[in-house]
Design an enzyme around this catalytic site. Structure first.
Site, mmCIF file in Angstrom:
data_model
loop_
_atom_site.group_PDB
_atom_site.id
_atom_site.type_symbol
_atom_site.label_atom_id
_atom_site.label_comp_id
_atom_site.label_asym_id
_atom_site.label_seq_id
_atom_site.Cartn_x
_atom_site.Cartn_y
_atom_site.Cartn_z
ATOM 1 N N TRP A 155 77.501 43.733 33.257
ATOM 2 C CA TRP A 155 77.512 45.035 32.586
ATOM 3 C C TRP A 155 78.272 44.972 31.278
ATOM 4 O O TRP A 155 77.889 45.630 30.305
ATOM 5 C CB TRP A 155 78.063 46.116 33.521
ATOM 6 C CG TRP A 155 77.201 46.273 34.728
ATOM 7 C CD1 TRP A 155 77.526 45.999 36.016
ATOM 8 C CD2 TRP A 155 75.821 46.677 34.764
ATOM 9 N NE1 TRP A 155 76.450 46.211 36.844
ATOM 10 C CE2 TRP A 155 75.388 46.625 36.107
ATOM 11 C CE3 TRP A 155 74.902 47.075 33.788
ATOM 12 C CZ2 TRP A 155 74.094 46.964 36.500
ATOM 13 C CZ3 TRP A 155 73.601 47.405 34.184
ATOM 14 C CH2 TRP A 155 73.215 47.356 35.514
ATOM 15 N N ASP A 193 84.030 51.401 30.479
ATOM 16 C CA ASP A 193 82.906 51.707 31.360
ATOM 17 C C ASP A 193 83.507 51.789 32.768
ATOM 18 O O ASP A 193 83.916 50.782 33.338
ATOM 19 C CB ASP A 193 81.865 50.580 31.268
ATOM 20 C CG ASP A 193 80.735 50.741 32.285
ATOM 21 O OD1 ASP A 193 80.774 51.685 33.091
ATOM 22 O OD2 ASP A 193 79.816 49.897 32.261
ATOM 23 N N LYS A 211 77.575 56.712 41.685
ATOM 24 C CA LYS A 211 78.444 56.054 42.664
ATOM 25 C C LYS A 211 79.471 57.082 43.173
ATOM 26 O O LYS A 211 79.187 57.765 44.152
ATOM 27 C CB LYS A 211 79.069 54.815 42.062
ATOM 28 C CG LYS A 211 77.975 53.826 41.580
ATOM 29 C CD LYS A 211 78.545 52.700 40.794
ATOM 30 C CE LYS A 211 77.542 52.036 39.877
ATOM 31 N NZ LYS A 211 76.425 51.389 40.549
HETATM 32 N N1 PMP Z 1 78.071 49.700 34.209
HETATM 33 C C1 PMP Z 1 78.402 49.392 35.472
HETATM 34 C C2 PMP Z 1 79.796 48.906 35.767
HETATM 35 C C3 PMP Z 1 77.451 49.526 36.495
HETATM 36 O O1 PMP Z 1 77.787 49.212 37.761
HETATM 37 C C4 PMP Z 1 76.162 50.002 36.180
HETATM 38 C C5 PMP Z 1 75.099 50.216 37.226
HETATM 39 N N2 PMP Z 1 75.295 49.729 38.451
HETATM 40 C C6 PMP Z 1 75.863 50.289 34.848
HETATM 41 C C7 PMP Z 1 76.843 50.140 33.899
HETATM 42 C C8 PMP Z 1 74.510 50.784 34.450
HETATM 43 O O2 PMP Z 1 74.397 52.102 34.864
HETATM 44 P P1 PMP Z 1 73.092 52.977 34.660
HETATM 45 O O3 PMP Z 1 72.096 52.482 35.631
HETATM 46 O O4 PMP Z 1 73.593 54.373 34.963
HETATM 47 O O5 PMP Z 1 72.654 52.840 33.259
#
Ligand code: PMP
Length: 352
Positions: free
Chosen positions: A98, A165, A189
Site C-alpha cells: 500500500w 494512511d 475495516k
Molecule cells: N491502504 C491500506 C493500508 C489498505 O489496507 C488498503 C486496502 N486494504 C488500501 C490502502 C486501499 O483501500 P481502498 O480499497 O479503500 O482503496
C-alpha cells in the site's frame, strides 16, 4: 451458524451495528436513509453527528477538518499529491504494497521519493533520518501494513507534514491525531463498510500551490461543501456513524485499544508456541490488527485452511501476493473468536 470472520476488509461488523442498520432501513412506513436527498435535514444531521463523533473520539483541534469522500483510500494517493504542501518534496516510507502504491500514484502528480524501505521482506518498520525530511513538503507513512502485518508504534519525526494512511488501524488505539497533517482511511475495516474514505486534514497544509486541481480532487472544495460537493456515500457514512457509536458504547478508544492488545497478544503467543507455524516480524513492530503467520512446511497450508473451514472459520488465507495466513482482528472482532482460533490451531497441531 454464522462464520467467524477474519477477513482483512471488507471485514467483521458487530451484530448490533447490523441490527441497527436494518432497523433504520426496514420501516415500511417511512423513507429510509437510502432514499433521502443528501440535502435533507436528516442526512445533513447524520453527517454532522458523524463528524462530531470523530472530532470527539480523536480530540481534533479546530484546524483539522473531517471529510467523507468517495474513492476509498486509493484515491487519496493522488489527492495528497495534488494538495498537500505543494512547494516541497513528497517523501515516502515504503513498508509494503500500500505504501508502494501511494508512492507510485503520487509520483504521477509530482516528484516523489522514497526515504526508507523494508522491501526485502517487509517484516519491520524502517527508521529514517529526520534531517532528510523536507520542511516544505510531506512525509507519508502507512500506519498499519495490512498485508505484511507490521504497525507503527511510534511515529517518525518530520520537519514538514506527516501524512498517514490509517486504513487498517484507524481508531483502534489512542493517539495524538493532531500530530498528523493528514490522515486517511477507507471505511471498510474499523469504520463500517466499503464505499467511502474518511479524511482528516489540517487546513493549514493546503497551500493551493498547484494551479489546476480537478474539483473532485481538491480538498478545499470538499471542505467548503461539507463533504457534499457531489452526492456523498450516504450508506457508508451511516455505517461509519454506527461503528463510531459502537466504540463509545464499548468503553471508548482506551478500552477498545486494551481489548485489541489482549486479542493480539493471545494469538501471537500461540503462534510463537505452536510447532507448525511462525511469525518472523520484528516483535516491536507486530501489528495488533493483522496477525500474519506462515506454516513451517508448505504442504500443510491447504490442509490447515480446510481444517478451519470445517470449524466455521473464514478469511484466514493471506494476501495473494504475500501468501501464508492472516487473521485480521479489527475492533469489533470479539476475544471469543480469537480463543476459538487458538483452539483450532492447537487441535490442528494435535491432529497431525
Ligand atoms: N491502504 C491500506 C493500508 C489498505 O489496507 C488498503 C486496502 N486494504 C488500501 C490502502 C486501499 O483501500 P481502498 O480499497 O479503500 O482503496
Amino acid at each position: 451458524m454464522k462464520e467467524l470472520n477474519f477477513f482483512a476488509g471488507p471485514s467483521i461488523l458487530d451484530s448490533s451495528i447490523l441490527e441497527e442498520a436494518f432497523k433504520l432501513m426496514g420501516n415500511k412506513h417511512q423513507l429510509s436513509v437510502l432514499e433521502k436527498s443528501h440535502r435533507s435535514k436528516d442526512i445533513i444531521y447524520l453527517f454532522e453527528e458523524t463528524e462530531a463523533l470523530i472530532k470527539d473520539l480523536m480530540q481534533l483541534d479546530e484546524y483539522h477538518k473531517v471529510l467523507f469522500l468517495h474513492g476509498g483510500a486509493s484515491l487519496q494517493y493522488c489527492m495528497v499529491g495534488y494538495n498537500v504542501k505543494t512547494k516541497g518534496k513528497a517523501q515516502f516510507i515504503d513498508t509494503g504494497i500500500w505504501s508502494t502504491k501511494a508512492f507510485q500514484e503520487c509520483s504521477k502528480t509530482r516528484a516523489s521519493e522514497i526515504l526508507a524501505t523494508s522491501s526485502e521482506k517487509y517484516n519491520f518498520i524502517p527508521e529514517i533520518d529526520a534531517s532528510k525530511t523536507d520542511k516544505n513538503g510531506f512525509l507519508h507513512i502507512t500506519s498499519n501494513n495490512t498485508i505484511y502485518g507490521t504497525q507503527y508504534k511510534n511515529f517518525p519525526k518530520s520537519n514538514g507534514v506527516l501524512v498517514a494512511d490509517m486504513s487498517s488501524d484507524i481508531l483502534s488505539r489512542k493517539l495524538d491525531f493532531n500530530q498528523f497533517g493528514l490522515i486517511y482511511a477507507g471505511f471498510q475495516k474499523n469504520l463500517g463498510t466499503a464505499g467511502g474514505c474518511l479524511t482528516i486534514v489540517d487546513e493549514r497544509i493546503l497551500d493551493g500551490g498547484m494551479a489546476k486541481v480537478p474539483s473532485m480532487l481538491d480538498y478545499k472544495i470538499h471542505i467548503k461543501n461539507n463533504s457534499m460537493f457531489n452526492t456523498p456515500p450516504i450508506f457508508a457514512v451511516l455505517m461509519c456513524n454506527l461503528s463510531l457509536k459502537w466504540i463509545n458504547q464499548n468503553g471508548g478508544l482506551e478500552k477498545v485499544e486494551q481489548n485489541n492488545i489482549e486479542k493480539a497478544d493471545l494469538l501471537y503467543k500461540e503462534i510463537d508456541r505452536n510447532d507448525l507455524f511462525y511469525n518472523d516480524i520484528a516483535v516491536k513492530d507486530r501489528s495488533l490488527m493483522n496477525v500474519i503467520f506462515r506454516a513451517k512446511e508448505n504442504d500443510i497450508e491447504e490442509k490447515f485452511l480446510m481444517f478451519c473451514e470445517k470449524e466455521n472459520i473464514v478469511g484466514l488465507k493471506g494476501h495473494r501476493i504475500s501468501g501464508g495466513f492472516r487473521a485480521s482482528l479489527y475492533n469489533t472482532l470479539p476475544k471469543s473468536h480469537v480463543k476459538k482460533l487458538i483452539a483450532v490451531l492447537q487441535a490442528f497441531e494435535k491432529s497431525l
